[in-house]
Structure formats: C-alpha cells, structure tokens
Design a protein around this motif. Structure first.
Motif, PDB file in Angstrom:
ATOM      1  N   LEU A  83       0.833  -1.200   0.000  1.00  0.00           N
ATOM      2  CA  LEU A  83       0.000   0.000   0.000  1.00  0.00           C
ATOM      3  C   LEU A  83       0.873   1.257   0.000  1.00  0.00           C
ATOM      4  O   LEU A  83       1.828   1.363   0.778  1.00  0.00           O
ATOM      5  CB  LEU A  83      -0.919   0.012   1.224  1.00  0.00           C
ATOM      6  N   ASP A  85      -0.371   4.348   0.551  1.00  0.00           N
ATOM      7  CA  ASP A  85      -0.880   5.214   1.608  1.00  0.00           C
ATOM      8  C   ASP A  85      -0.349   4.723   2.959  1.00  0.00           C
ATOM      9  O   ASP A  85      -0.669   3.615   3.401  1.00  0.00           O
ATOM     10  CB  ASP A  85      -2.414   5.178   1.603  1.00  0.00           C
ATOM     11  N   LYS A  88      -2.961   3.679   5.645  1.00  0.00           N
ATOM     12  CA  LYS A  88      -3.609   2.405   5.345  1.00  0.00           C
ATOM     13  C   LYS A  88      -2.646   1.243   5.592  1.00  0.00           C
ATOM     14  O   LYS A  88      -3.041   0.181   6.088  1.00  0.00           O
ATOM     15  CB  LYS A  88      -4.101   2.386   3.897  1.00  0.00           C
TER      16      LYS A  88
END
Length: 215
Positions: A83, A85, A88
C-alpha cells in the motif's frame, strides 16, 4: 538321598514332560488372566482408543489451522507493505499483529511499523517476544537505544544498553554507550567497543579516531 527326593526323581522319570506341562499350564493361566482383564477393562480400552483417535484428529486439524493462519498472515503482510498510503499500510499491519500475533509475519510487521510510527512500542514488542531468536531481540534493543539517543533521551537509552547482548552485538552496544558518555566513561566504552568483535570497518575507524583524542 532322602526318600522324598528319590520319590520326586522317580515321578519326573515316569513323566518326562512334567516340566513342559507345568510351563504350558502357567502360560494358559496367564492367557486366561489376560482375557479376563480385557473383558473387565473393555470399556476403558474403548475410551482410550477413542481419545487417541480424537487426539490424532485434533492434531491434524490444529496443524491445518496453523498453516491456514500462516497463509492468511502472509497475504495480509504483503498486501499491507504494497500500500502506498502510509496510514492504510499502518492500519493493515497493526491489524495483522492483533489477529496473527503468534506468526513470524507479526514480527515483520513490528519491524516495518518501527520505522513508521510508535517506534518504541513496536521495538519492545520484538524485544519481549520470547519465541524469537536472541539475535533479533538484541538487535531490537540496540535499535531502541539508538532511537532514544536520537530523541535526546539518554537515561532511557542507558537503561536499554544495560541489558545483556551477545558477543557479536557488543561493539555496537559500547559504541552507543560511548556516544552518550563523557570523560573516562566515554574512553572506557570506546576501548571496550574496539576490543569487541567487529564486522563494521567504518565504525571501527570512527571509534579508533575518537579514542585517539584521549591520548
């Protein structure tokens, strides 16, 4: 020879298979006792066999469950680190630690998170996990000490550095101690760092240069 012994000898001579018959009789008696015991304990034996089968079945289920858990943890870990992000990624790795804390992927997640957020918390998770090899726990403790030094928390760093580490980690330990010490304490730590096993020539050169300033 007494009359009694003579009589016994005569009886044995008349019946040469006497000893064999006695042995066979004893064997039959043992067999009869065994059959009787089996009959009296049949229910217990059935329960024992049932428990054994249940244990084998449960063991197979446990092994299968562990493999499934490991595969799920692996999938979550690799999904998490892919991921982009950061929030996240953090959320997924923390979920992994909660759900699969007894797998090796939880350790990897703690290592990854220590570089992202809550450094002390995740390094201590590794340090306190007795299932891990000592080498992993020693390195985590040195990483935590270095983190404290960067945060200008010298007393906290010294507490961590007071803990035992293996021979191959002593040079780094004493080098960190030297970095937060003064005067003779610093000189002593530098000397101990140089006397320890070394695998980092750059560090060794720096330590040598620092120690030379005391001469």
């Amino acid at each position: 020879m007494t009359q009694k012994n003579q009589k016994t000898l005569e009886e044995t001579a008349v019946h040469p298979k006497f000893d064999e018959d006695i042995a066979e009789l004893k064997k039959d008696m043992k067999s009869a006792k065994l059959v009787d015991w089996l009959q009296n304990n049949q229910q217990k034996l059935m329960v024992g066999v049932l428990l054994l089968l249940m244990g084998m079945f449960a063991g197979g289920l446990w092994s299968e469950q562990q493999q499934t858990k490991k595969e799920a943890a692996a999938m979550m870990y690799y999904q998490g680190i892919s991921l982009l992000d950061q929030e996240k990624q953090q959320a997924m790795l923390e979920q992994l630690i909660r759900d699969y804390g007894d797998t090796a992927y939880a350790t990897l997640a703690n290592m990854r998170l220590a570089n992202l957020v809550d450094t002390e918390k995740h390094l201590r998770n590794i340090m306190n996990d007795k299932k891990l090899t000592p080498e992993l726990r020693w390195q985590a403790s040195l990483d935590l000490a270095e983190y404290f030094i960067q945060q200008d928390k010298k007393d906290a760093a010294k507490l961590v550095l007071n803990e035992h580490v293996g021979t191959e980690y002593k040079q780094e330990r004493y080098a960190l101690l030297a970095s937060i010490s003064e005067g003779s304490a610093k000189k002593d730590a530098l000397q101990k760092a140089l006397d320890a096993s070394s695998h980092d020539e750059v560090l060794k050169e720096r330590l040598t240069a620092e120690l030379a300033q005391f001469h």
